[in-house]
Design an enzyme around this catalytic site. Structure first.
Site, PDB file in Angstrom:
ATOM      1  N   ASP A 203      94.054  20.758 -69.422  1.00 35.22           N
ATOM      2  CA  ASP A 203      93.082  20.948 -68.354  1.00 35.22           C
ATOM      3  C   ASP A 203      93.169  19.644 -67.572  1.00 35.22           C
ATOM      4  O   ASP A 203      92.638  18.617 -67.999  1.00 35.22           O
ATOM      5  CB  ASP A 203      91.666  21.134 -68.924  1.00 35.22           C
ATOM      6  CG  ASP A 203      90.657  21.361 -67.807  1.00 35.22           C
ATOM      7  OD1 ASP A 203      90.812  20.734 -66.745  1.00 35.22           O
ATOM      8  OD2 ASP A 203      89.724  22.147 -67.999  1.00 35.22           O
ATOM      9  N   HIS A 204      93.900  19.675 -66.452  1.00 34.03           N
ATOM     10  CA  HIS A 204      94.277  18.384 -65.858  1.00 34.03           C
ATOM     11  C   HIS A 204      93.062  17.582 -65.383  1.00 34.03           C
ATOM     12  O   HIS A 204      93.156  16.378 -65.182  1.00 34.03           O
ATOM     13  CB  HIS A 204      95.336  18.553 -64.769  1.00 34.03           C
ATOM     14  CG  HIS A 204      94.827  19.040 -63.456  1.00 34.03           C
ATOM     15  ND1 HIS A 204      94.518  20.355 -63.217  1.00 34.03           N
ATOM     16  CD2 HIS A 204      94.569  18.389 -62.302  1.00 34.03           C
ATOM     17  CE1 HIS A 204      94.095  20.485 -61.971  1.00 34.03           C
ATOM     18  NE2 HIS A 204      94.117  19.303 -61.390  1.00 34.03           N
ATOM     19  N   ASP A 261      89.786  30.705 -62.296  1.00 38.41           N
ATOM     20  CA  ASP A 261      90.779  29.677 -61.969  1.00 38.41           C
ATOM     21  C   ASP A 261      90.252  28.273 -62.279  1.00 38.41           C
ATOM     22  O   ASP A 261      90.961  27.468 -62.884  1.00 38.41           O
ATOM     23  CB  ASP A 261      91.154  29.793 -60.482  1.00 38.41           C
ATOM     24  CG  ASP A 261      92.226  28.803 -60.060  1.00 38.41           C
ATOM     25  OD1 ASP A 261      93.112  28.516 -60.879  1.00 38.41           O
ATOM     26  OD2 ASP A 261      92.180  28.314 -58.904  1.00 38.41           O
ATOM     27  N   HIS A 266      87.924  23.637 -65.556  1.00 34.72           N
ATOM     28  CA  HIS A 266      87.555  22.328 -65.009  1.00 34.72           C
ATOM     29  C   HIS A 266      86.033  22.126 -64.937  1.00 34.72           C
ATOM     30  O   HIS A 266      85.503  21.121 -65.391  1.00 34.72           O
ATOM     31  CB  HIS A 266      88.127  22.130 -63.602  1.00 34.72           C
ATOM     32  CG  HIS A 266      89.595  22.399 -63.491  1.00 34.72           C
ATOM     33  ND1 HIS A 266      90.477  22.155 -64.512  1.00 34.72           N
ATOM     34  CD2 HIS A 266      90.346  22.887 -62.470  1.00 34.72           C
ATOM     35  CE1 HIS A 266      91.697  22.472 -64.120  1.00 34.72           C
ATOM     36  NE2 HIS A 266      91.646  22.921 -62.887  1.00 34.72           N
TER      37      HIS A 266
HETATM   38  C1  BG6 Z   1      94.187  24.087 -60.411  1.00 35.58           C
HETATM   39  C2  BG6 Z   1      93.845  25.409 -59.765  1.00 35.58           C
HETATM   40  O1  BG6 Z   1      93.842  24.103 -61.767  1.00 35.58           O
HETATM   41  O2  BG6 Z   1      93.486  23.039 -59.764  1.00 35.58           O
HETATM   42  C3  BG6 Z   1      94.114  25.386 -58.284  1.00 35.58           C
HETATM   43  O3  BG6 Z   1      94.618  26.442 -60.364  1.00 35.58           O
HETATM   44  C4  BG6 Z   1      93.466  24.186 -57.625  1.00 35.58           C
HETATM   45  O4  BG6 Z   1      93.679  26.582 -57.656  1.00 35.58           O
HETATM   46  C5  BG6 Z   1      93.824  22.911 -58.391  1.00 35.58           C
HETATM   47  O5  BG6 Z   1      93.935  24.100 -56.291  1.00 35.58           O
HETATM   48  C6  BG6 Z   1      93.075  21.723 -57.838  1.00 35.58           C
HETATM   49  O6  BG6 Z   1      93.464  20.558 -58.501  1.00 35.58           O
HETATM   50  P1  BG6 Z   1      93.090  19.132 -57.917  1.00 35.58           P
HETATM   51  O7  BG6 Z   1      93.554  18.173 -58.953  1.00 35.58           O
HETATM   52  O8  BG6 Z   1      93.816  19.015 -56.608  1.00 35.58           O
HETATM   53  O9  BG6 Z   1      91.622  19.126 -57.716  1.00 35.58           O
END
Ligand code: BG6
Length: 512
Positions: A203-204, A261, A266
């Site tokens: 989960d980045h 999503d 997140h």
């Molecule tokens: C991803 C989603 O996990 O996170 C995307 O699948 C989204 O839809 C993205 O655009 C956003 O990541 P960040 O790091 O740019 O906030």
């Protein structure tokens, strides 16, 4: 008895000491789905940046696996282009040459036994030629429908099998299923092949510096924790707004929508970090246990029609440009009811949080890109000033600015200079850019390094995944039976129903 002092600059001295630079030991990484967007924009640049920061060992090897008929040189060129375009750190010929000497490419389909046998030979050859020591991680940056196929191939070819002194790990990109049932099915497949301690679910958001800072702020200080409860906190707002549309991701996004999503993962992780009790220590078990407690205590409103809202972006103007509505995006059916905006009111049933609503919202094509957590405090119980002169005083708030302007803002009232006792909202800012000279690493740098080090605190456990689906499933099921989402204007802050949801509680969304 005297023990030889460990040199203070030896980064390998104690892997539990997180103040020291942590360097991965000998290892290889295999990426499935290396031609995809995520690999190009995030994974390959992150690997280069790690190498450039000296955090990968010279023996590190990167193997790409894909359908394309590429040679290793073609693969190297693709990595090179991705690094040139997206890497965070400067390009260094020396780093590149060292890194590229460990590149390999294996061509094949996921159902092709021979290709996986070749992969197994390639990995074994890397151990012999480059000294990767039998330690290999497999990154599944592929559509979820391919997970079972790849996992079974890893098992069949023996690639998932560790030896006594070497490890094998798997990295799984979200989505971990699309509801509780499919998450359990996926876990059955994964656990057939890898033991839980070898599974790293990405989960980045957990790799972002500012997200880790929630814990640092809360638990490294005395200042915040005493007021971090329902005696002082009025409500919490968690916002993840994006100004982009779905781009070319129709195949993934349609039928998934904003809640699955990004809220299932997140935003619920952000909620858990904001609401959790102090973990016993910072190891994965303690951290996960506390997050799990919060997720188990989350309660939905009784009337989901009133405690949730959803929308879909219409066509219109954004930033001086005419943009397509969701229904006109390539690959989207004109009657799709997938939401591109989702909001919900949740409560956490615990002594600390009873009665404090947590409002979550996430959407595409909104006013601007911003992710933040705002902890909004109750008003002071008594104001010794004339109400007329304190009219502009809002509620105190602590705002974790996750992105793009990373930092923390504290909002409070202060006297306006002059002869009258007028009080007005002001803010005090901590900005990463001002406070530190180092730039924040990308989330994927941190997470890939942690996989190579076998350090799991920043990866959600399967139980957290299941609990998050348990929260979301009743909402998405309700929405499926409730017709079309409400259209909203691109560049706006979402549908009117989301504002009404807060208005019913006498509150308003913050303007981030
Ligand atoms: C991803 C989603 O996990 O996170 C995307 O699948 C989204 O839809 C993205 O655009 C956003 O990541 P960040 O790091 O740019 O906030």
């Amino acid at each position: 008895m005297s023990t030889a002092p460990t040199p203070p600059d030896n980064p390998l001295r104690d892997p539990r000491d997180r103040r020291l630079p942590r360097i991965a030991g000998p290892a290889g990484l295999v990426i499935f789905g290396v031609t995809g967007d995520l690999a190009k924009r995030k994974l390959l640049p992150a690997i280069y940046d790690l190498a450039n920061r000296g955090l990968l060992p010279p023996s590190f090897a990167l193997t790409g696996f894909a359908r394309r008929d590429w040679s290793t040189e073609d693969f190297a060129q693709i990595v090179h282009d991705a690094v040139r375009e997206h890497a965070r750190t400067e390009f260094s010929e020396r780093t590149w040459e060292q890194l590229a000497s460990g590149f390999r490419f294996v061509q094949g389909e996921f159902d092709d036994d021979a290709a996986f046998d070749t992969l197994a030979e390639t990995v074994a050859a890397l151990d012999a030629e480059r000294g990767t020591g039998g330690n290999h991680a497999f990154y599944l940056s592929v559509p979820p429908r391919s997970f079972p196929l790849v996992l079974n191939q890893l098992k069949r070819s023996g690639l998932s099998e560790p030896t006594t002194d070497a490890w094998r790990r798997v990295i799984i990109e979200k989505p971990f299923g699309h509801n509780l049932e499919s998450a359990l099915e996926l876990d059955d497949v994964v656990s057939e092949v890898f033991p839980e301690d070898s599974v790293f679910r990405i989960d980045h958001y957990l790799g972002k510096e500012t997200v880790q800072n929630i814990l640092a702020m809360r638990f490294a200080n005395q200042l915040f924790e005493p007021v971090w409860n329902n005696h002082y906190v009025d409500h919490v707002q968690i916002t993840m707004a994006e100004d982009i549309g779905i781009g070319s991701r129709a195949g993934y996004y349609d039928g998934i929508g904003a809640a699955r999503d990004v809220i299932q993962n997140h935003l619920l992780q952000l909620l858990a970090l904001t609401a959790m009790e102090e973990p016993f220590s910072f190891d994965a078990n303690s951290l996960r246990r506390e997050k799990e407690k919060v997720l188990s205590a989350v309660r939905l409103g009784e009337d989901l029609g009133r405690s949730t809202a959803r929308g879909q972006y219409a066509a219109g103007w954004q930033g001086g440009e005419h943009v397509r509505g969701y229904h006109e995006e390539d690959g989207i059916a004109p009657d799709s009811i997938t939401e591109t905006y989702a909001a919900m009111r949740l409560e956490v049933d615990s002594r600390r949080w009873a009665g404090v609503p947590f409002y979550l919202r996430a959407g595409k094509r909104l006013g601007r890109r911003v992710t933040e957590i705002a902890v909004v405090f109750k008003r002071a119980p008594h104001l010794p000033f004339d109400l007329g002169t304190s009219g502009e005083l809002g509620q105190n708030a602590i705002v974790f600015r996750v992105q793009p302007d990373e930092g923390v803002t504290i909002r409070f009232g202060a006297k306006v200079p002059g002869t009258a006792m007028e009080v007005r909202d002001v803010s005090m800012d901590f900005g990463y850019g001002n406070a530190f000279t180092e730039n924040s690493p990308e989330a994927y740098e941190r997470l890939i390094l942690d996989v190579l080090l076998g350090d799991p605190p920043l990866f959600p456990h399967q139980r957290e995944v299941e609990l998050s689906w348990q929260i979301l499933d009743p909402i998405t099921e309700y929405w499926e039976s409730a017709g079309s989402p409400e259209p909203y204007r691109p560049g706006s802050w979402g549908p009117a129903s989301a504002d009404e949801m807060l208005a019913r509680d006498g509150r308003r969304w913050r303007m981030p």
